[in-house]
Design a protein around this motif. Structure first.
Motif, PDB file in Angstrom:
ATOM      1  N   PRO A 138       0.835  -1.210   0.000  1.00  0.00           N
ATOM      2  CA  PRO A 138       0.000   0.000   0.000  1.00  0.00           C
ATOM      3  C   PRO A 138       0.868   1.259   0.000  1.00  0.00           C
ATOM      4  O   PRO A 138       1.928   1.293   0.634  1.00  0.00           O
ATOM      5  N   PRO A 139       0.446   2.295  -0.717  1.00  0.00           N
ATOM      6  CA  PRO A 139       1.200   3.552  -0.717  1.00  0.00           C
ATOM      7  C   PRO A 139       1.373   4.088   0.699  1.00  0.00           C
ATOM      8  O   PRO A 139       0.433   4.076   1.500  1.00  0.00           O
ATOM      9  N   GLY A 140       2.566   4.517   1.006  1.00  0.00           N
ATOM     10  CA  GLY A 140       2.835   5.086   2.316  1.00  0.00           C
ATOM     11  C   GLY A 140       3.119   4.083   3.411  1.00  0.00           C
ATOM     12  O   GLY A 140       3.456   4.470   4.536  1.00  0.00           O
ATOM     13  N   SER A 141       2.993   2.800   3.135  1.00  0.00           N
ATOM     14  CA  SER A 141       3.250   1.786   4.157  1.00  0.00           C
ATOM     15  C   SER A 141       4.728   1.783   4.541  1.00  0.00           C
ATOM     16  O   SER A 141       5.609   1.833   3.675  1.00  0.00           O
ATOM     17  N   GLN A 142       4.998   1.712   5.825  1.00  0.00           N
ATOM     18  CA  GLN A 142       6.366   1.661   6.315  1.00  0.00           C
ATOM     19  C   GLN A 142       6.707   0.234   6.752  1.00  0.00           C
ATOM     20  O   GLN A 142       5.893  -0.438   7.389  1.00  0.00           O
TER      21      GLN A 142
END
Length: 479
Positions: free
Chosen positions: A286-290
């Motif tokens: 997912p976009p932004g997942s760390q």
């Protein structure tokens, strides 16, 4: 690196001038005799010998594009050393797609591959140990695999040579786990009159049907080839295994990528005290997942050594794609080919005759000339990374794919050489080191129905080159 590129371009130009001013030498008598004994006409071989300054000692059919087999790995690994850097590494990330509370993840665990060529059983175990140390224990959801770093289709393992169960036929994958392989150890038991087969890792999803019979004869051969049942995912072994063979080890691959990933993960995760009952499926980060945890691979220098010493096709394919896995865009074979072409052209080493498919040499399409490969090796020897490439090659008579060759030869221990072998193809290329410190580049590519019998011709050329290196004082390098 820009300074090195300019110096390399100057060296390549000087080498071309030397090449143009020298006539082609005749094939050395020992090489010609060995080719004749093997039933290989001289027209089927490309030969090139030169010193590191670019002075050509021998050329025969050197401009002809021939199948180089695994000596193509020299192009891939040399490009990787310079374009990626010897200290480059690959990241494998673990992301939690859900809430973690009291050791339980209410959601999926995502593994995002970065193209690591050596994400072995041991290295994956280290990543999972790290996850446990950070507090993850129970996974309620699925194992999600993000392979998006490479834009490649799955490879049919049987397509190249029909050897469905050989790990070398596995295709590249941004999350290539343990080469999708299982190591089997065959142990003859004289007391029980049987042969035991031990699997590592022991995956219940992979069946092992052991129908081997222990024999008392000599160990002329043993039944290492498995019959593969794709319905039950079973490897079946039949025939007589001689007690005299002792223990033998082979690696096999049968499970499809996702099935293997789930089976291996489940085995290792339970081994470190975790629980998991989900399935494995493909997905995107997912976009932004760390990342919750990251495993950083060994350096590229270590990977190059493993790739060349053992002629590992899967690692070479991973390296080849990594040449274009930059700037966040998925890597493709076409982009990697463009990267190699641009790299060679910038250094005055363009090879218009070269055909690249996967960068590993496990191909019927790939082509290279002895001259093109020889010029690259000579130029690279004079670069800051030259010693690193040379040291990654098998040492004649001592290790890697040359440990059983050159026994008793004066070249034993004095040549770093990459081997190449396919049906109707035999190749050898690298460096020969004279007693006085002079190093020569040697390339011999043979494409013929009798190529498998032409190893003595390769060894004769290496020994001839060594005699030249010992006889002629070392000259100045091109500035």
């Amino acid at each position: 690196m820009r300074r090195w590129g300019a110096r390399l371009a100057q060296a390549a130009a000087a080498a071309l001038l030397c090449l143009a001013s020298l006539p082609s030498a005749a094939v050395p008598p020992g090489v010609a005799a060995a080719l004749k004994a093997a039933g290989v006409p001289p027209s089927a071989a490309g030969l090139y010998v030169a010193d590191a300054s670019g002075r050509v000692l021998l050329e025969h059919n050197a401009a002809t594009a021939l199948n180089p087999a695994s000596t193509m790995k020299l192009v891939t690994t040399a490009a990787a050393l310079e374009l990626l850097g010897p200290a480059a590494t690959w990241r494998t990330e673990a992301h939690l797609l859900g809430r973690l509370s009291n050791g339980r993840l209410d959601g999926d665990l995502l593994l995002r591959g970065g193209g690591d060529p050596r994400l072995t059983l041991e290295n994956l175990w280290l990543l999972l140990r790290d996850l446990r140390a950070r507090g993850l224990r129970d996974i309620a959801g699925d194992l999600v695999i993000d392979r998006g770093a490479f834009a490649v289709a799955d490879v049919d393992p049987a397509a190249f040579d029909g050897e469905l169960t050989r790990p070398y036929n596995q295709g590249p994958d941004a999350l290539l786990l343990n080469f999708r392989a299982v190591r089997l150890t065959f142990i003859p038991d004289a007391g029980a009159r049987t042969v035991h087969i031990l699997a590592e890792p022991p995956l219940p999803e992979l069946g092992i049907a052991n129908e081997l019979v222990l024999g008392d004869g000599p160990c002329d051969a043993w039944p290492e080839r498995a019959e593969a049942d794709l319905v039950t995912m079973t490897l079946r072994f039949r025939g007589s295994f001689a007690l005299a063979c002792g223990e033998r080890v082979r690696h096999y691959s049968l499970l499809p990528p996702l099935d293997y990933a789930r089976a291996l993960f489940d085995h290792l995760w339970r081994g470190v005290g975790g629980s998991f009952s989900g399935r494995a499926r493909l997905g995107a980060t997912p976009p932004g997942s760390q990342p919750f945890a990251v495993f950083e691979s060994p350096t590229l220098l270590e990977v190059v050594r493993d790739t060349n010493k053992n002629s590992n096709n899967v690692m070479a394919r991973q390296l080849y794609l990594s040449l274009s896995a930059r700037n966040g865009a998925p890597a493709t074979p076409e982009q990697s080919r463009a990267a190699v072409d641009a790299w060679l052209a910038a250094r005055g080493l363009a090879m218009p005759e070269m055909v690249l498919e996967n960068g590993a040499g496990l191909s019927r399409q790939e082509r290279l000339s002895a001259r093109g490969l020889g010029r690259l090796l000579a130029a690279f020897w004079n670069s800051p990374l030259g010693p690193e490439l040379a040291a990654s090659l098998p040492l004649a008579g001592l290790d890697g794919t040359l440990r059983r060759r050159f026994a008793g030869s004066p070249a034993a221990g004095r040549a770093h050489l990459k081997t190449g072998l396919l049906d109707q193809v035999r190749a050898l290329a690298g460096y020969v080191h004279g007693e006085g410190g002079r190093t020569l580049v040697v390339v011999i590519l043979i494409n013929h129905a009798n190529a498998a019998s032409a190893a003595p011709a390769q060894e004769a050329l290496v020994e001839w080159a060594l005699s030249q290196a010992n006889a002629v004082p070392r000259g100045p390098r091109v500035p």
